[in-house]
Write a protein that holds these residues in place. Sequence first.
Motif, short mmCIF file in Angstrom:
data_model
loop_
_atom_site.label_atom_id
_atom_site.label_comp_id
_atom_site.label_asym_id
_atom_site.label_seq_id
_atom_site.Cartn_x
_atom_site.Cartn_y
_atom_site.Cartn_z
N VAL A 162 -3.76 9.34 1.11
CA VAL A 162 -3.25 10.63 1.56
C VAL A 162 -3.21 11.64 0.41
O VAL A 162 -3.61 12.80 0.58
N SER A 195 -2.14 20.42 8.63
CA SER A 195 -3.25 19.55 9.04
C SER A 195 -3.17 18.22 8.31
O SER A 195 -3.59 17.19 8.86
N LEU A 196 -2.57 18.21 7.11
CA LEU A 196 -2.37 16.92 6.44
C LEU A 196 -1.41 16.06 7.25
O LEU A 196 -1.62 14.84 7.37
N PHE A 197 -0.37 16.70 7.82
CA PHE A 197 0.56 15.93 8.66
C PHE A 197 -0.16 15.36 9.87
O PHE A 197 -0.01 14.18 10.19
N ILE A 198 -0.97 16.21 10.53
CA ILE A 198 -1.66 15.74 11.74
C ILE A 198 -2.60 14.59 11.37
O ILE A 198 -2.66 13.56 12.05
N SER A 200 -2.31 12.53 8.81
CA SER A 200 -1.53 11.34 8.47
C SER A 200 -1.01 10.66 9.73
O SER A 200 -1.06 9.45 9.86
N TYR A 201 -0.51 11.48 10.67
CA TYR A 201 0.06 10.94 11.91
C TYR A 201 -1.03 10.21 12.69
O TYR A 201 -0.84 9.08 13.16
N GLU A 202 -2.20 10.86 12.80
CA GLU A 202 -3.29 10.23 13.57
C GLU A 202 -3.80 8.98 12.84
O GLU A 202 -4.19 8.00 13.49
N ARG A 203 -3.80 9.01 11.51
CA ARG A 203 -4.19 7.81 10.78
C ARG A 203 -3.20 6.68 11.08
O ARG A 203 -3.61 5.53 11.29
N GLY A 204 -1.90 7.04 11.15
CA GLY A 204 -0.89 6.06 11.50
C GLY A 204 -1.15 5.44 12.87
O GLY A 204 -1.04 4.23 13.05
#
Lengths: 222, 229
Positions: A162, A195-198, A200-204
């Motif tokens: 990340v 977009s980093l949050f999105i 990271s969330y989608e990677r999760g």
Amino acid sequence: MGAGHKHRLHYHGHSPVHRTPAHVKLLALVAFMLVVVATPAGWWTFHGVQAVLLLGVVAASRVPPLYLAKRMVVEVPFVVFALLVPFVATGPRTDVLGLSLSEPGLVAAGALLAKGTLGVLASLTLAATTEAPDLLRGLQRLRMPDLLVQIMGFMIRYLDVVTGELGRMTTAMRARGCEPRSPRHWPVLARAMGSLFIRSYERGERVHLAMLSRGYDGSLPS
Amino acid sequence: MHVPDGFLDAPTSLATGVVAMAGVGLALRGARRELDDRTAPMAGLVATFVFAGQMMNFPVAAGTSGHLLGGALAAVLVGPWSAVLCLSVVLLVQALFMADGGITALGTNVTLMALVAVVVGWVVFAGARRVLPRRTSSIAPAAALAGFASVPAAAAVFTLLFTVGGQAPVDPGTVLVAMLSWHAVIGVGEAVITGLVVGSVVAVRPDLVYGARPVLAERELEIREVVAR
């Protein structure tokens, strides 16, 4: 993900300190620091003994002193605060080099610096001599809740992924004339963070699905 | 920003350690409701995101810079329980792997930045969401308000702890004024960044924003006729 999973402060070695089980090192660190913190201000010889003990461990770990010294910069903001204490503290004043300083303030500042420095050096030694998976296993043996250990494991595993992603985004923004430090560009920066949050969330979510497909049932196989 | 070893005396550090453990224990139960069996990977990735967000510095004044605490931001994005877990894990990783924040002060740091900042942030956000019109466009200002409130709140609790167990003979009043005024300035930066980040996520993926769910649930399907040309 091809690169080694070694964390940034780790210094590879095979010394007795490296080989000591992580939970022993963790307990030793906490016990040592509790003693340091409980030492009353002004017991300088006691702090001296503690420093000698700690330096002995550092020497036994065979981590180069310069390697640790360079990483002690995390302490700097705190040092600045400690240096301010004698100026604002209460109590009788004394003159040092023409400056009026508080006497109890000087003692307190000295104690703060001694304890803070011992704390940073001790934590650095643990970080430098322990690999992340070992430390996680150590925490597990110390009965840290399993879910917390898992969350921490995922955080450590994806930390470089990340932060690397953030680094590439910042490079791309700079290449397009954005200056991340200037408040004028905060909206751009915030969109990047969004977009980093999105991502990271989608990677999760993808990681979770990948785990389910491999039989994950809420606890990691040991 | 992180409290180092030796700043507060041993009893205060131990007491905040107990508070932190109780808070994290409650959060472990609560997070299961917010994220069900996805908790471990999701909270892990969000913790990584919070850590990355904290690496971004913004200039405050006189050449110093502050960075995002992320308590209110995480609370609005993933819900308060998960946010407590994420922030606690970030602080734990910083203390153990980066020597940032003392190991004996870990309880204090978790109490201040994971419990106080998140809880105050979430309460302010929930209150603001109730007062503001129930639209997705109200989520970002409410989050900004929460971001602003969370920073001085953590600073005020720190001052309280410092009064009880501080290891420097400084007048608590002086500390309170200095901490609050300084952190009000940092709070403004936190507010702006929190509001902008939440706003940008709401614009793209409102379904991911935990704090926007009640508003989204009320939204009705809108069918518009468009004349084909």
